[in-house]
Design an enzyme around this catalytic site. Sequence first.
Site, PDB file in Angstrom:
ATOM      1  N   TYR A 191     -23.400  -8.193  10.101  1.00 23.73           N
ATOM      2  CA  TYR A 191     -22.237  -7.410   9.683  1.00 23.73           C
ATOM      3  C   TYR A 191     -22.350  -5.944  10.098  1.00 23.73           C
ATOM      4  CZ  TYR A 191     -18.824  -5.176   6.557  1.00 23.73           C
ATOM      5  OH  TYR A 191     -17.789  -4.448   6.055  1.00 23.73           O
TER       6      TYR A 191
ATOM      7  N   GLY B 273       0.807  -1.216   0.000  1.00 20.77           N
ATOM      8  CA  GLY B 273       0.000   0.000   0.000  1.00 20.77           C
ATOM      9  C   GLY B 273       0.838   1.262   0.000  1.00 20.77           C
TER      10      GLY B 273
ATOM     11  N   GLY C 129       1.709   4.788   3.848  1.00 20.16           N
ATOM     12  CA  GLY C 129       2.487   3.811   3.088  1.00 20.16           C
ATOM     13  C   GLY C 129       3.480   4.495   2.177  1.00 20.16           C
TER      14      GLY C 129
END
Length: 317
Positions: free
Chosen positions: A194, A38, A44
Amino acid sequence: MTWLFSLFNGASGFSGNSKAEEVTNGIDGTGLTAIVTGATSGIGLETARVLALRGVHVVMSVRNVKAGKEVKESICEKIPNAKLDVMELDLSSQESVRQFAADYISKDLPLHILILNAGISSQPFTLSKDNIELQFATNHIGHFLLTNLLLDTMKKTADKSQKEGRIVVVSSELHKMTYSEGIKFDKINDEKSYSAFYAYGQSKLANALHAKELSRRLKEEGANVTVNSLHPGVIKTNLQRNQGFVASTISRVIYTFMKNIPQGAATSCYVALHPQVKGVSGEYFADSNIAKASKYALSPEMAKKLWDFSLNLTKLK
């Protein structure tokens, strides 16, 4: 009030205000090779840039190769001697992870540092190409598979170079904000229960547990490779976009206590390069200091269960 304590230097001499260049000042990474997942944006990108600045050969693993090459060019413009390579990797696809690992190994490159940085957050319920809930698949399973496929390379590199290998797992303080059972082993793909927020916390808890269990295993076999997880901090984003006056005002107050990207990348760079971290393994870091993880993240039973669960999902022996 944890943000207040992060303003003061800890035992390492650094704090939440420290930047990636500051925590690596004076460190020579010449001769080291690192993979950063990333690496096209955010912390990153900054991690890759600062490691390259310190002389490390950085392999940027990215989903978008075009964007990766543009980032490489922008870094090299400012750091002409930077050693950077770009390789394609989609962590949500086990096929892509296996291809990346095979390509990397075929190049016969050493591997001293593996920084598992890439991640996604707060996604609507979606299944990956391998039929695994997308946040768990990308943030944990992809990195778990990648690490296992490259582990022999890291061990051989450590033995040959006599330099400690370091695996750095970017987790989050939100690993403490997960489902009540920690990891929903029996309901990873359950759409009805979820929650995008808790699913993200679950994946970040998995990151911390992965680091803990892998560290234990490497210690047992006497490998010269350490594994640590970390919280990079809450990074500044454009919170005020499309907000009303009240929400915008609140956002500005919150924004004041967030980290900028150079501060957000500091702990990753510290754990990857600093001599103070030599021999340290199985710890959780924040603000470039050892910090306290959640009770679930410290559970050897949950760590072992997650390891076996992950082996099954990746079909590793």
